[in-house]
Design an enzyme around this catalytic site. Structure first.
Site, PDB file in Angstrom:
ATOM      1  N   MET A  74      35.285  31.715  -4.045  1.00  0.00           N
ATOM      2  CA  MET A  74      35.287  32.391  -3.163  1.00  0.00           C
ATOM      3  C   MET A  74      35.168  32.432  -2.452  1.00  0.00           C
ATOM      4  SD  MET A  74      31.589  35.137  -2.505  1.00  0.00           S
ATOM      5  CE  MET A  74      31.577  33.965  -5.245  1.00  0.00           C
ATOM      6  N   PRO A  75      36.216  30.988  -2.609  1.00  0.00           N
ATOM      7  CA  PRO A  75      36.355  30.904  -0.587  1.00  0.00           C
ATOM      8  C   PRO A  75      37.332  31.462   0.380  1.00  0.00           C
ATOM      9  CG  PRO A  75      37.237  29.814  -2.948  1.00  0.00           C
ATOM     10  CD  PRO A  75      36.876  30.778  -3.412  1.00  0.00           C
ATOM     11  N   TYR A  76      37.338  30.701   1.071  1.00  0.00           N
ATOM     12  CA  TYR A  76      37.884  31.492   2.802  1.00  0.00           C
ATOM     13  C   TYR A  76      38.465  30.013   2.961  1.00  0.00           C
ATOM     14  CZ  TYR A  76      38.926  33.087   7.254  1.00  0.00           C
ATOM     15  OH  TYR A  76      39.574  33.187   8.148  1.00  0.00           O
TER      16      TYR A  76
END
Lengths: 73, 73, 73, 73, 73, 73
Positions: free
Chosen positions: A1-3
């Site tokens: 769930m990277p940003y």
């Protein structure tokens, strides 16, 4: 769930004003691939946000990039 | 003394180009209320900054949102 | 597809060291609800990231919050 | 190798629309000097990025700054 | 002169607590390479900053990731 | 009503692990002064947030700073 947030100056690209639409596509795909390859992150929940910053608003060496580019040319 | 940054794509809203002024007002009020209700933070020192990001500059699933929207329509 | 970053100081909460797990849950739910209500954003792609900042690392009025709190007590 | 991000509202400056080019130069130089003086950081690898935020996109006290400025005038 | 910020949750990796040192090295190298390949950016002035976020501090679908992971297991 | 975020590596300072409390105080005061002097911003609503980043989490030249420091010593 990277940003992932990528900030670049508004220069280069086909018009000299920053990355083209195609180059942005390559950045988005490349970062998503990297996070999937290295960390196993699902691209479905990888966000990539690209900010394009005017040359007067980015400083390095205590000077605006606009000044540095003028000195280099 | 919270600082809240909200990033949304430039779509939706009355013109399809992002949140209206009224919707921004609701976001600012809603976030300030939430921080006061949940954490007791004084709205006098709660900052809310809204960034509106072009669809070509936001990626998910390894693609730009502009491409995803074109595929969906 | 919003991204929301909430920065708060490490104070308050049940131990005086910042928001509890339950308070964080309320922030996440509250922000997601707000973006769905105001802008119609699907919570499935709303990210909320909470940063807790030590009192020595947050400044206002030219002073660290740790100093301001000591003056207030 | 510091990275500094300065966010200000689009007001003030020579045209009332935010910092002038000269004021941005002073911010870049001032922050680089500060980090060199206090922490010994080499300006060659100090980045300063200035973001100018519309008054409708910045909230404090649960209101947009555009509303606060209208009430003050 | 790009600046890239990568935020990931503290999970996965060799201990289940986030990326290993080797994985961080791959992220840094991969992002620098990508920006050089796509935009011609000199790695000498490409910054990459990795933030590791506790599962209680990251929300999606209106829930903390810690809750989502507990539901999945 | 500025917001300033300063990111530095966890090195230097009295213990070699990052800025001391006194150095943080100087950063906060210095940035607030700069924004008041250059832009006339009231320090009462100037926020300064300092992030200290581990050497393994900061990359430049395609390498982690921890590796660069080891090569330099």
């Amino acid at each position: 769930m990277p940003y992932v947030n990528i900030k670049v100056t508004q220069e280069g690209g086909p018009n000299g004003t920053g990355p083209s639409v195609e180059e942005k596509a390559q950045l988005v795909a490349g970062v998503s691939d990297l996070l999937e390859t290295v960390l196993g992150k699902d691209p479905a929940t990888t966000f990539v946000v690209i900010d394009e910053v005017p040359l007067d608003n980015w400083g390095i060496r205590g000077k605006r990039v606009s000044v540095i580019r003028a000195e280099q040319s």
